[in-house]
Motif scaffolding. Structure first.
Motif, mmCIF file in Angstrom:
data_model
loop_
_atom_site.group_PDB
_atom_site.id
_atom_site.type_symbol
_atom_site.label_atom_id
_atom_site.label_comp_id
_atom_site.label_asym_id
_atom_site.label_seq_id
_atom_site.Cartn_x
_atom_site.Cartn_y
_atom_site.Cartn_z
ATOM 1 N N UNK A 7 0.817 -1.335 0.194
ATOM 2 C CA UNK A 7 -0.032 0.078 -0.044
ATOM 3 C C UNK A 7 0.969 1.070 0.063
ATOM 4 N N UNK A 8 0.665 2.117 -0.700
ATOM 5 C CA UNK A 8 1.664 3.603 -1.018
ATOM 6 C C UNK A 8 1.312 4.303 0.194
ATOM 7 N N UNK A 9 2.465 4.658 0.869
ATOM 8 C CA UNK A 9 2.508 5.766 1.952
ATOM 9 C C UNK A 9 3.101 6.764 1.419
ATOM 10 N N UNK A 10 2.676 7.951 1.823
ATOM 11 C CA UNK A 10 3.408 9.268 1.506
ATOM 12 C C UNK A 10 3.321 10.157 2.835
ATOM 13 N N UNK A 11 4.662 10.285 2.789
ATOM 14 C CA UNK A 11 5.026 11.272 4.179
ATOM 15 C C UNK A 11 5.050 12.588 3.947
ATOM 16 N N UNK A 12 4.701 13.500 5.051
ATOM 17 C CA UNK A 12 4.638 14.843 4.887
ATOM 18 C C UNK A 12 5.808 15.372 4.549
ATOM 19 N N UNK A 13 6.246 16.707 3.879
ATOM 20 C CA UNK A 13 7.412 17.253 4.045
ATOM 21 C C UNK A 13 7.389 18.182 4.989
ATOM 22 N N UNK A 14 8.313 18.209 5.986
ATOM 23 C CA UNK A 14 8.301 19.176 7.147
ATOM 24 C C UNK A 14 9.334 20.169 7.161
ATOM 25 N N UNK A 15 9.081 21.376 7.022
ATOM 26 C CA UNK A 15 9.888 22.406 6.968
ATOM 27 C C UNK A 15 10.553 22.645 8.383
ATOM 28 N N UNK A 16 11.824 22.474 8.615
ATOM 29 C CA UNK A 16 12.516 22.620 10.060
ATOM 30 C C UNK A 16 12.009 23.747 10.986
ATOM 31 N N UNK A 17 11.655 24.921 10.484
ATOM 32 C CA UNK A 17 11.174 25.903 11.274
ATOM 33 C C UNK A 17 9.970 25.774 11.789
ATOM 34 N N UNK A 18 8.909 24.737 11.308
ATOM 35 C CA UNK A 18 7.628 24.541 11.995
ATOM 36 C C UNK A 18 7.628 23.020 12.818
ATOM 37 N N UNK A 19 8.765 22.469 12.940
ATOM 38 C CA UNK A 19 8.877 21.198 13.747
ATOM 39 C C UNK A 19 8.708 21.470 15.019
ATOM 40 N N UNK A 20 9.032 22.424 15.833
ATOM 41 C CA UNK A 20 8.648 22.508 17.155
ATOM 42 C C UNK A 20 7.315 22.819 17.453
ATOM 43 N N UNK A 21 6.622 23.927 16.721
ATOM 44 C CA UNK A 21 5.186 24.093 16.878
ATOM 45 C C UNK A 21 4.272 22.813 16.510
ATOM 46 N N UNK A 22 4.509 22.428 15.382
ATOM 47 C CA UNK A 22 3.620 20.991 15.137
ATOM 48 C C UNK A 22 3.781 19.979 16.036
ATOM 49 N N UNK A 23 5.217 19.673 16.490
ATOM 50 C CA UNK A 23 5.199 18.736 17.657
ATOM 51 C C UNK A 23 4.416 19.089 18.897
ATOM 52 N N UNK A 24 4.317 20.535 19.247
ATOM 53 C CA UNK A 24 3.337 20.786 20.436
ATOM 54 C C UNK A 24 2.103 20.437 20.117
ATOM 55 N N UNK A 25 1.668 20.388 19.020
ATOM 56 C CA UNK A 25 0.248 19.955 18.447
ATOM 57 C C UNK A 25 0.156 18.565 18.174
ATOM 58 N N UNK A 26 1.302 17.812 18.620
ATOM 59 C CA UNK A 26 1.178 16.526 18.362
ATOM 60 C C UNK A 26 1.308 15.820 17.094
ATOM 61 N N UNK A 27 1.961 16.743 16.117
ATOM 62 C CA UNK A 27 2.301 16.307 14.704
ATOM 63 C C UNK A 27 3.909 16.194 14.591
ATOM 64 N N UNK A 28 4.157 14.954 14.275
ATOM 65 C CA UNK A 28 5.632 14.756 14.045
ATOM 66 C C UNK A 28 5.688 13.792 12.764
ATOM 67 N N UNK A 29 6.841 13.743 12.117
ATOM 68 C CA UNK A 29 7.161 13.019 11.021
ATOM 69 C C UNK A 29 6.482 11.665 11.137
ATOM 70 N N UNK A 30 6.962 11.002 12.395
ATOM 71 C CA UNK A 30 6.272 9.788 12.317
ATOM 72 C C UNK A 30 4.881 9.431 12.401
ATOM 73 N N UNK A 31 4.096 10.726 12.604
ATOM 74 C CA UNK A 31 2.685 10.586 13.028
ATOM 75 C C UNK A 31 2.047 11.528 11.793
ATOM 76 N N UNK A 32 2.649 11.704 10.904
ATOM 77 C CA UNK A 32 1.871 12.459 9.801
ATOM 78 C C UNK A 32 2.107 11.854 8.176
ATOM 79 N N UNK A 33 1.199 11.282 7.810
ATOM 80 C CA UNK A 33 1.401 10.309 6.610
ATOM 81 C C UNK A 33 -0.196 10.321 5.915
#
Length: 103
Positions: free
Chosen positions: A1-27
């Motif tokens: 099954x095809x899985x596509x990961x989100x492209x994270x911009x490094x500037x927004x990693x911390x604010x997104x992580x505070x919302x619970x959004x991480x590269x491992x949990x965004x696809x």
């Protein structure tokens, strides 16, 4: 099954992580005629037949894109991890019930 990961911009990693959004949990997964999106605590599942189109859009201003967003203008939903560009999924009517946490 095809899985596509989100492209994270490094500037927004911390604010997104505070919302619970991480590269491992965004696809996105396309499987058995369905679109599945996981975006941290938010999820969307809808049949591909419920999608009227997709748009590649951007660049964006941060307050308009970072995080989950519903567009009333084009009936699309966006899960934003970058200000550079993204994909907007369009629905023919209302957002499906499975994405009410976003809508």
């Amino acid at each position: 099954m095809p899985r596509f990961d989100f492209a994270f911009e490094s500037t927004w990693l911390t604010p997104l992580r505070l919302m619970g959004v991480t590269p491992e949990r965004a696809f996105v997964v396309v499987h058995a005629g369905d679109l599945w999106v996981r975006f941290g605590p938010w999820r969307l599942r809808t049949p591909l037949s419920n999608i009227s189109g997709t748009l590649i859009t951007g660049p964006y201003t941060p307050w308009k894109v970072i995080g989950p967003h519903l567009s009333l203008a084009d009936r699309g939903v966006t899960f934003g991890t970058s200000t550079r560009k993204g994909v907007c999924v369009l629905f023919p009517g209302r957002c499906p019930p499975s994405c009410r946490g976003v809508c």
